[in-house]
Scaffold this active site. Structure first.
Site, mmCIF file in Angstrom:
data_model
loop_
_atom_site.group_PDB
_atom_site.id
_atom_site.type_symbol
_atom_site.label_atom_id
_atom_site.label_comp_id
_atom_site.label_asym_id
_atom_site.label_seq_id
_atom_site.Cartn_x
_atom_site.Cartn_y
_atom_site.Cartn_z
ATOM 1 N N PRO A 2 0.772 -1.234 0.000
ATOM 2 C CA PRO A 2 0.000 0.000 0.000
ATOM 3 C C PRO A 2 0.803 1.283 0.000
ATOM 4 O O PRO A 2 0.919 1.951 1.001
ATOM 5 C CB PRO A 2 -0.851 -0.107 1.263
ATOM 6 C CG PRO A 2 -0.142 -1.063 2.139
ATOM 7 C CD PRO A 2 0.806 -1.844 1.319
ATOM 8 N N GLU A 3 1.365 1.681 -1.138
ATOM 9 C CA GLU A 3 1.736 3.083 -1.319
ATOM 10 C C GLU A 3 0.626 3.694 -2.173
ATOM 11 O O GLU A 3 -0.318 3.005 -2.558
ATOM 12 C CB GLU A 3 3.127 3.207 -1.947
ATOM 13 C CG GLU A 3 4.187 2.627 -1.013
ATOM 14 C CD GLU A 3 5.577 3.210 -1.150
ATOM 15 O OE1 GLU A 3 5.726 4.305 -1.699
ATOM 16 O OE2 GLU A 3 6.517 2.548 -0.688
ATOM 17 N N LYS A 52 -2.788 7.855 0.553
ATOM 18 C CA LYS A 52 -3.015 6.458 0.906
ATOM 19 C C LYS A 52 -4.404 6.240 1.477
ATOM 20 O O LYS A 52 -4.680 5.176 2.034
ATOM 21 C CB LYS A 52 -1.952 6.004 1.923
ATOM 22 C CG LYS A 52 -0.529 6.085 1.377
ATOM 23 C CD LYS A 52 0.490 5.851 2.478
ATOM 24 C CE LYS A 52 1.882 6.191 1.973
ATOM 25 N NZ LYS A 52 2.853 6.256 3.084
ATOM 26 N N ARG A 259 11.413 3.718 10.659
ATOM 27 C CA ARG A 259 11.284 2.991 9.389
ATOM 28 C C ARG A 259 12.677 2.757 8.818
ATOM 29 O O ARG A 259 13.598 3.528 9.067
ATOM 30 C CB ARG A 259 10.451 3.800 8.381
ATOM 31 C CG ARG A 259 9.123 4.292 8.913
ATOM 32 C CD ARG A 259 8.186 3.169 9.267
ATOM 33 N NE ARG A 259 7.906 2.311 8.127
ATOM 34 C CZ ARG A 259 7.042 2.612 7.159
ATOM 35 N NH1 ARG A 259 6.380 3.737 7.193
ATOM 36 N NH2 ARG A 259 6.861 1.786 6.164
#
Length: 279
Positions: A2-3, A52, A259
Site C-alpha cells: 500500500p503506497e 493512501k 522505518r
DNA sequence: GCTGTATGCAGAT
DNA sequence: TCTGCCTACAGCG
C-alpha cells in the site's frame, strides 16, 4: 503493497466492479458492522483515493466509507458468488457477480462530509491527482530543518509516497536523504515531483514499483528473481549490503524515524554546498 | 508452532 | 522517541 498507487488502483477497481450497482455490504468480523449496515443495499456511487486514503461513496448517503490499509491491509477481489467468510474479514462488498474483501486495514470507518474534508485538508499534494499543487509541498520543504527522508514520508507534506518511493526518488536524483529540506533547490524539488508523478503513474498502470532505468538494469543472469512485494526492480529499497547498480558501492540501511531507510552513500553523497555551516 | 518482518500511522510520553 | 495495532508469510526448530 500500500503506497499511493495501490490506493488509486483500488479506487479504480472498486468503481469498475461495483460502480452504479446495488451492493451488499457486510462486516463478518463485526468491527465495521454499523458502517457496513449504513451502506448495505445502496448503489455504490464511486471510489476515490487521496494519498493512501480511500473514500467510497454511495447514493443517498452523505457519509463516505474511509479506508486506510496501513502496513498490512488488503482488498481482494473475486468473481462469482462470494465464499463463506473466513477469518478476520472487516468489510465485504458484493453483487451476484463479484465481491471484494477487506482485511487488516488500519482504518475502515464512516466519515461525514466535514470529517472527510478535514482529513483531506491535512494531506499534502498527491502526485497521482490532477488537482495536486506541488508548490504546497515545496513551501513546507524549503524552510524545513527536517531531513528529506522525514519530509518525503510526511503525508502532510506529500501524500501517497511511502518507504519505497521515498528511497527510490532520492536515489534517482542523487540526493542525500539526511539533507535538510532548506538546502534542497527549487529546481531539484520540481524534478523530483515530476519524477514521482511519472513513477507513480507507471505504478498505477502496472501495479508494481519499478524505478531502474534500462541502462542500469543488472544482467538478468546475475540477478536472483525478485519476490519482493513491490514487484519491480529498484535501486536501493531493501537492497542493503548489495552493490549499487550505478557505482557498485554497497547500499546502506539505517532505521530512521521508526522505518528502514536505504541509500547509496556514494551516489547520494552530500555536496559541499548542501552542507549546513554547523556540520 | 514460534519468531521476525513488512510498502503505516496515531497517540502517549 | 516510544508503543500499540491490524495480518500474512518466510524461515526456523
Amino acid at each position: 503493497m500500500p503506497e499511493g498507487h495501490t490506493l488509486h488502483r483500488l479506487a479504480r477497481d472498486l468503481g469498475a466492479a461495483f460502480g452504479g450497482q446495488q451492493v451488499t455490504s457486510t462486516s463478518p468480523q463485526g468491527r465495521f458492522a454499523l458502517g457496513a449496515a449504513l451502506v448495505d443495499g445502496r448503489v455504490l456511487h464511486g471510489a476515490e483515493a487521496y494519498g493512501k486514503h480511500l473514500f467510497v461513496s454511495f447514493d443517498g448517503v452523505a457519509q463516505v466509507v474511509h479506508v486506510h490499509l496501513g502496513l498490512y491491509g488488503s482488498f481482494i477481489f473475486g468473481d462469482g458468488e462470494a465464499p463463506a467468510p473466513a477469518g478476520a474479514l472487516r468489510w465485504r462488498l458484493a453483487t451476484r457477480a463479484k465481491y471484494a474483501d477487506l482485511r487488516g486495514a488500519t482504518a475502515c470507518d464512516v466519515l461525514d462530509p466535514p470529517e472527510a474534508d478535514r482529513l483531506r485538508s491535512r494531506l499534502g499534494p498527491d502526485p497521482l491527482r490532477t488537482d495536486a499543487e506541488p508548490e504546497r509541498a515545496w513551501s513546507r520543504i524549503r524552510g524545513s530543518r527536517a531531513p528529506l527522508a522525514t519530509l518525503l514520508m510526511d503525508q502532510s507534506v506529500l501524500a501517497g509516497v511511502g518507504n519505497v518511493y521515498r528511497a527510490e526518488v532520492l536515489f534517482r536524483h542523487r540526493v542525500d536523504p539526511f539533507m535538510q529540506g532548506r538546502f534542497l533547490k527549487r529546481a531539484q524539488w520540481y524534478a523530483m515531483w515530476a519524477d514521482l508523478v511519472a513513477l507513480m503513474a507507471e505504478g498505477f498502470v502496472t501495479g508494481q514499483i519499478d524505478t531502474v532505468q534500462p541502462e542500469h538494469e543488472p544482467e538478468a543472469m546475475d540477478r536472483p528473481p525478485r519476490e519482493d512485494a513491490h514487484g519491480g526492480e529498484v535501486y536501493v529499497y531493501r537492497r542493503s549490503a548489495q552493490p549499487c547498480f550505478v557505482c557498485g558501492t554497497l547500499v546502506r540501511t539505517r532505521e530512521h524515524a521508526g522505518r528502514n531507510l536505504f541509500w547509496c552513500p556514494r551516489c547520494q553523497r552530500r555536496s559541499r554546498r548542501q552542507t549546513p555551516q554547523n556540520g
